[in-house]
Design an enzyme around this catalytic site. Structure first.
Site, PDB file in Angstrom:
ATOM      1  N   THR A  18       0.834  -1.204   0.000  1.00 45.47           N
ATOM      2  CA  THR A  18       0.000   0.000   0.000  1.00 45.47           C
ATOM      3  C   THR A  18       0.871   1.258   0.000  1.00 45.47           C
ATOM      4  OG1 THR A  18      -1.594  -1.244   1.332  1.00 45.47           O
ATOM      5  CG2 THR A  18      -1.991   1.096   1.117  1.00 45.47           C
ATOM      6  N   ARG A  22       7.963  -2.627   2.683  1.00 46.38           N
ATOM      7  CA  ARG A  22       8.101  -2.755   4.136  1.00 46.38           C
ATOM      8  C   ARG A  22       8.502  -4.153   4.505  1.00 46.38           C
ATOM      9  NH1 ARG A  22       3.135   0.491   6.813  1.00 46.38           N
ATOM     10  NH2 ARG A  22       3.598   2.326   5.568  1.00 46.38           N
ATOM     11  N   SER A 113       5.546   3.810   8.551  1.00 40.14           N
ATOM     12  CA  SER A 113       4.358   4.410   9.131  1.00 40.14           C
ATOM     13  C   SER A 113       4.290   4.132  10.625  1.00 40.14           C
ATOM     14  CB  SER A 113       3.112   3.917   8.409  1.00 40.14           C
ATOM     15  OG  SER A 113       2.015   4.703   8.811  1.00 40.14           O
ATOM     16  N   HIS A 114       3.225   3.459  11.046  1.00 39.37           N
ATOM     17  CA  HIS A 114       2.969   3.246  12.460  1.00 39.37           C
ATOM     18  C   HIS A 114       3.525   1.918  12.961  1.00 39.37           C
ATOM     19  CE1 HIS A 114       0.002   1.719   9.739  1.00 39.37           C
ATOM     20  NE2 HIS A 114      -0.086   0.701  10.554  1.00 39.37           N
ATOM     21  N   LYS A 126      10.137   4.217   0.511  1.00 39.59           N
ATOM     22  CA  LYS A 126       9.083   4.594  -0.425  1.00 39.59           C
ATOM     23  C   LYS A 126       9.609   5.694  -1.338  1.00 39.59           C
ATOM     24  CE  LYS A 126       5.480   7.364   1.001  1.00 39.59           C
ATOM     25  NZ  LYS A 126       4.108   7.720   1.342  1.00 39.59           N
ATOM     26  N   ASP A 277       1.332   9.681  14.019  1.00 38.99           N
ATOM     27  CA  ASP A 277       1.966   8.369  13.958  1.00 38.99           C
ATOM     28  C   ASP A 277       3.464   8.452  13.699  1.00 38.99           C
ATOM     29  OD1 ASP A 277       1.883   9.169  11.311  1.00 38.99           O
ATOM     30  OD2 ASP A 277       1.668   7.124  10.574  1.00 38.99           O
ATOM     31  N   ASP A 279       5.515   8.405  11.164  1.00 43.12           N
ATOM     32  CA  ASP A 279       6.095   9.297  10.162  1.00 43.12           C
ATOM     33  C   ASP A 279       5.320  10.606  10.014  1.00 43.12           C
ATOM     34  OD1 ASP A 279       3.988   7.748   9.076  1.00 43.12           O
ATOM     35  OD2 ASP A 279       4.612   8.308   7.065  1.00 43.12           O
ATOM     36  N   ASP A 281       2.115  11.367   9.284  1.00 42.15           N
ATOM     37  CA  ASP A 281       1.045  11.665   8.326  1.00 42.15           C
ATOM     38  C   ASP A 281      -0.347  11.348   8.871  1.00 42.15           C
ATOM     39  OD1 ASP A 281       1.398   8.942   8.202  1.00 42.15           O
ATOM     40  OD2 ASP A 281       1.517   8.825   6.011  1.00 42.15           O
ATOM     41  N   ARG A 282      -0.427  10.628   9.989  1.00 40.07           N
ATOM     42  CA  ARG A 282      -1.761  10.315  10.533  1.00 40.07           C
ATOM     43  C   ARG A 282      -2.107  11.243  11.685  1.00 40.07           C
ATOM     44  NH1 ARG A 282      -2.702   3.815  10.552  1.00 40.07           N
ATOM     45  NH2 ARG A 282      -2.038   3.506   8.395  1.00 40.07           N
ATOM     46  N   THR A 344      -8.261   2.237  -1.172  1.00 38.41           N
ATOM     47  CA  THR A 344      -7.444   2.562  -0.006  1.00 38.41           C
ATOM     48  C   THR A 344      -6.014   2.918  -0.422  1.00 38.41           C
ATOM     49  OG1 THR A 344      -8.753   1.166   1.418  1.00 38.41           O
ATOM     50  CG2 THR A 344      -6.486   1.530   2.093  1.00 38.41           C
ATOM     51  N   GLU A 363      -8.999   9.377   4.754  1.00 37.82           N
ATOM     52  CA  GLU A 363      -9.198   7.944   4.907  1.00 37.82           C
ATOM     53  C   GLU A 363      -9.622   7.675   6.341  1.00 37.82           C
ATOM     54  OE1 GLU A 363      -6.657   5.159   2.492  1.00 37.82           O
ATOM     55  OE2 GLU A 363      -5.143   6.529   3.262  1.00 37.82           O
ATOM     56  N   GLU A 364     -10.401   6.589   6.503  1.00 36.59           N
ATOM     57  CA  GLU A 364     -10.856   6.229   7.847  1.00 36.59           C
ATOM     58  C   GLU A 364      -9.696   5.852   8.761  1.00 36.59           C
ATOM     59  OE1 GLU A 364     -10.133   2.939   8.584  1.00 36.59           O
ATOM     60  OE2 GLU A 364      -9.448   2.767   6.496  1.00 36.59           O
ATOM     61  N   LYS A 376      -0.969  12.576   3.195  1.00 36.30           N
ATOM     62  CA  LYS A 376      -1.806  12.968   4.315  1.00 36.30           C
ATOM     63  C   LYS A 376      -0.914  13.663   5.336  1.00 36.30           C
ATOM     64  CE  LYS A 376      -1.734   8.204   5.978  1.00 36.30           C
ATOM     65  NZ  LYS A 376      -1.995   7.095   5.074  1.00 36.30           N
ATOM     66  N   ARG A 496      -9.446  -6.556   7.790  1.00 34.82           N
ATOM     67  CA  ARG A 496     -10.170  -5.390   8.314  1.00 34.82           C
ATOM     68  C   ARG A 496     -11.641  -5.503   7.912  1.00 34.82           C
ATOM     69  NH1 ARG A 496      -5.709  -2.672   9.715  1.00 34.82           N
ATOM     70  NH2 ARG A 496      -4.074  -2.161   8.204  1.00 34.82           N
TER      71      ARG A 496
HETATM   72  C1  G1P Z   1      -3.342   1.194   5.904  1.00 36.54           C
HETATM   73  C2  G1P Z   1      -4.629   1.992   5.875  1.00 36.54           C
HETATM   74  C3  G1P Z   1      -4.681   2.867   4.644  1.00 36.54           C
HETATM   75  C4  G1P Z   1      -3.437   3.751   4.580  1.00 36.54           C
HETATM   76  C5  G1P Z   1      -2.186   2.890   4.686  1.00 36.54           C
HETATM   77  C6  G1P Z   1      -0.934   3.752   4.783  1.00 36.54           C
HETATM   78  O1  G1P Z   1      -3.286   0.357   4.779  1.00 36.54           O
HETATM   79  O2  G1P Z   1      -5.752   1.150   5.936  1.00 36.54           O
HETATM   80  O3  G1P Z   1      -5.854   3.636   4.663  1.00 36.54           O
HETATM   81  O4  G1P Z   1      -3.413   4.475   3.388  1.00 36.54           O
HETATM   82  O5  G1P Z   1      -2.253   2.082   5.860  1.00 36.54           O
HETATM   83  O6  G1P Z   1      -0.941   4.586   5.882  1.00 36.54           O
HETATM   84  P1  G1P Z   1      -3.692  -1.201   4.839  1.00 36.54           P
HETATM   85  O7  G1P Z   1      -2.857  -1.821   5.944  1.00 36.54           O
HETATM   86  O8  G1P Z   1      -5.141  -1.238   5.206  1.00 36.54           O
HETATM   87  O9  G1P Z   1      -3.402  -1.717   3.471  1.00 36.54           O
HETATM   88 ZN    ZN Z   2       2.111   7.085   8.597  1.00 39.38          ZN
END
Ligand code: G1P
Ligand code: ZN
Length: 543
Positions: A18, A22, A113-114, A126, A277, A279, A281-282, A344, A363-364, A376, A496
C-alpha cells in the site's frame, strides 16, 4: 570519486505494498537488499543528470545507516543534489512539502508508518514523485519488475556525511544539503492557518495535549505549537523521537495511543487532544471525553473550511477512500461539489489533486490532508481543528453533535483482526467472493443486501483501472460492510472489517457506535465464518 559497480542477484520479494516496501529490519540488513531496491528505483525513474532528490525518514532504527548508503548510491547514479533532513529526519508530509517547494525530481522516504521499530521491528522505503506524492502503481510495479531483473548496482566510495549539522557536504560531484527538517513545513502551515487566532485561543486558557508517540512529529509539534503558537510546553507528550519509539506502537488510535486517551478521558481533562503516527502523516482527534472518528473529522473539516484562511476561497471537491464513511459525501452534496470514492491508499488521491478536482482528502485510517502537499498530514489536521475551534469557540463535542444534527450521523467502526494465518484470511475472502450470488438480495432481519462486489476503480484522470480493492456488501438502507486485507503488514495477514450505518434520529446520536452497529457486526461475522476460520473470537483493534 570512485564508483563501484557491484554485482548482485535479485530478491524475489521486493514488491511495494500500500505504501512502499516494508520488511523487518533484519531483511533490510541482508547484504545487497537495500541497495538492490534503491538501484531498482533509480533505474526505473531514470532521473536526468544532476537531478535533485529529497531524502529523510521517521527516525526509526536503521534510518541513519540507510541514508548513508542511499547518499552514496545517489552520487554514483548521477544526482546533483540531495536535500536531507538534519539527523536524517523528515516527516512524510515535510518530505512532500520539500519535494514541491524545491521542485525536486522526487524523494525517498524511509519509514514504516505506524509499525513498531527497533532491531527486530519494521523498516520501509518509499519513492515519491515530483508532485510530492507516493509513486503511482505503474511506477511501483515497474520498480518491482526491475528488482526481479537487477544484476548490479552503483555506489560511490566516500566517507559518511555528518547528518547532525546543517550545511553543505560533497560526495564527488554531488552536493548533500543537510537542512532544518521543520522550517519549510512550519512556514507552509503558517500560510494556511490563522496562527493569530490560535494564539489567542491558547492565551484564553484553552488546553491542548499533543502526543508525538516518540516518533517524528515531536520536533514539528514543538516548533509549531509551542514556539510559534505559544501553547504551554507541557502540552507535549512523548515528544522526543526514538529509534524504537520508546517500545510503543506509534499508531494514533484508541488502542495504541491509550496514554493520551486516558488524559483526555480523565479528571480535569484538557479541551483538545491529538496524536500523530511514526512518520507524521496520521492524526487522531479527541475532545474532552470525546473521540472524533477520522471519517467524521474529514466531513467536519470540509463543512468548516470557510473558517480557515487557506481554504476560504472554497473547495474544488472532496475525495475519500472507499472504506471511509460517507459523512463527507453529505457535506459535498450540501456544498454542491463532487465527492470521489477511491481505493485505499493515499496514492489514489494524487491525480485528483494534480488535476484540481479535489481540495480535501481523507481515509478512515486516521489520514486527512489537502492539496497543500501530496501526502496525508497529521499536524495539518490538528491545526485545521485548532483553527476551527479558535473561530467557533465551542467544544469539540458540541461541534460534532451540531454537525450530526445538521447532516445526520454516519455511524462507523473498523474491526481489525491482526496477524492471522494467511490461509485463514484468504479463506474468508474466498468464501465471501463465492457467496456473492447468494448474498445478492438476501434479507437479514430488517436489512436487505442491495449489492455485493469487489470494489474496482477507474481513475477519472488517467483512466487506469484498479481491481480487487475490497469486498463490499451494500444494503438497501445505505448500511455497508466492507472486508479488506491489509497491504501494509509484514507478518501474517490482517483482515479489516469496516461497518457503517446511517442514523438521522438526533435522539440516538450520542449512543455508542459498537452498540448501534451490533446487528451489522453480527451479519459480518455470520457471512464470513470469521470466528470459525481464524479461531479468533474478537478483533485485535477496534477503532
Ligand atoms: C493502511 C490503511 C490505509 C493507509 C495505509 C498507509 O493500509 O488502511 O488507509 O493508506 O495504511 O498509511 P492497509 O494496511 O489497510 O493496506
Ligand atoms: Zn504514517
Amino acid at each position: 570519486m570512485q564508483v563501484h559497480t557491484v554485482a548482485t542477484a535479485p530478491f524475489t520479494d521486493q514488491k511495494p505494498g500500500t505504501s512502499g516496501l516494508r520488511k523487518r529490519v533484519p531483511v533490510f540488513q541482508q547484504a545487497h537488499y537495500l541497495e538492490n531496491f534503491v538501484q531498482s528505483i533509480f533505474d526505473t525513474i531514470a532521473a536526468p543528470p544532476n537531478a535533485t532528490l529529497v531524502l529523510g525518514g521517521d527516525s526509526r532504527y536503521y534510518n541513519r545507516e540507510a541514508i548513508q548508503t542511499i547518499l552514496k548510491m545517489a552520487a554514483a547514479n548521477g544526482f546533483g543534489r540531495v536535500l536531507v533532513g538534519r539527523g536524517g529526519i523528515l516527516s512524510t508530509p515535510a518530505a512532500s512539502c520539500l519535494i514541491r517547494k524545491y521542485r525536486t525530481h522526487g524523494g525517498i522516504i524511509l519509514y514504516a508508518s505506524h509499525n513498531p521499530g527497533g532491531p527486530e521491528g519494521d523498516f520501509g522505503i518509499k519513492y515519491n514523485t515530483a508532485n510530492g506524492g507516493p509513486a503511482p502503481e505503474k511506477i511501483t510495479d515497474a520498480i518491482f519488475a526491475q528488482s526481479r531483473l537487477i544484476a548490479q548496482y552503483r555506489i560511490a566510495e566516500a566517507a559518511d556525511v555528518e547528518l547532525d549539522r546543517t550545511g553543505e557536504y560533497r560526495i564527488g560531484g554531488m552536493t548533500v544539503s543537510v537542512m532544518d527538517p521543520v522550517a519549510d513545513y512550519a512556514g507552509l502551515m503558517e500560510s494556511l492557518f490563522d496562527f493569530a487566532a490560535i494564539r489567542e485561543l491558547f492565551k484564553g486558557g484553552f488546553r491542548v495535549r499533543f502526543d508525538a508517540m516518540h516518533a517524528v512529529t515531536g520536533p514539528y509539534a514543538r516548533e509549531i505549537l509551542v514556539n510559534r503558537l505559544a501553547a504551554p510546553a507541557d502540552s507535549m507528550m512523548n515528544a522526543v523521537p526514538l529509534p524504537d519509539f520508546g517500545g510503543g506502537h506509534p499508531d494514533p488510535n484508541l488502542t495504541y495511543a491509550h496514554e493520551l486517551v486516558e488524559v483526555l478521558y480523565g479528571k480535569d481533562a484538557p479541551d483538545f487532544g491529538a496524536a500523530s503516527d511514526g512518520d507524521g502523516d496520521r492524526n487522531m482527534i479527541l475532545g474532552r471525553h470525546f473521540f472524533v472518528t477520522p471519517s467524521d473529522s474529514l466531513a467536519i473539516l470540509a463543512a468548516n473550511a470557510h473558517l480557515v484562511p487557506g481554504y476560504r476561497q472554497g473547495l474544488a471537491g472532496i475525495a475519500r477512500s472507499m472504506p471511509t464513511s460517507a459523512a463527507a459525501d453529505r457535506v459535498a452534496r450540501a456544498l454542491g461539489i463532487p465527492c470521489y470514492e477511491t481505493p485505499t491508499g493515499w496514492k489514489f488521491f494524487g491525480n485528483l489533486m494534480d488535476a484540481g478536482k479535489v481540495t480535501l482528502c481523507g481515509e478512515e485510517s486516521f489520514g486527512t490532508g489537502s492539496d497543500h502537499i501530496r501526502e496525508k498530514d497529521g499536524l495539518w489536521a490538528v491545526l485545521f481543528w485548532l483553527n476551527i475551534l479558535a473561530v467557533r469557540k465551542q467544544s469539540v463535542e458540541t461541534i460534532v453533535l451540531e454537525h450530526w444534527a445538521r447532516f445526520g450521523r454516519n455511524v462507523y467502526t473498523r474491526h481489525d483482526y491482526e496477524d492471522i494465518p494467511a490461509e485463514a484470511a484468504d479463506g474468508v475472502m474466498k468464501l465471501l467472493h463465492d457467496s456473492f450470488a447468494e448474498l445478492q438480495g438476501a434479507q437479514f432481519g430488517p436489512l436487505q443486501v442491495k449489492l455485493c462486489d469487489d470494489f474496482s476503480y477507474a481513475d477519472p484522470v488517467d483512466g487506469s483501472i484498479s481491481t480487487g480493492q475490497g469486498v463490499r456488501i451494500l444494503f438497501t438502507d445505505g448500511s455497508r460492510i466492507i472486508f479488506r486485507l491489509s497491504g501494509t503488514g509484514t507478518g501474517g495477514a490482517t483482515l479489516r472489517i469496516y461497518l457503517e450505518s446511517f442514523e438521522s434520529d438526533v435522539a440516538k446520536h450520542h449512543l455508542d457506535a459498537q452498540y448501534l452497529l451490533a446487528t451489522l457486526t453480527g451479519i459480518a461475522l455470520q457471512i464470513s465464518e470469521l470466528h470459525k476460520r481464524t479461531g479468533r473470537d474478537r478483533p485485535t483493534v477496534i477503532t
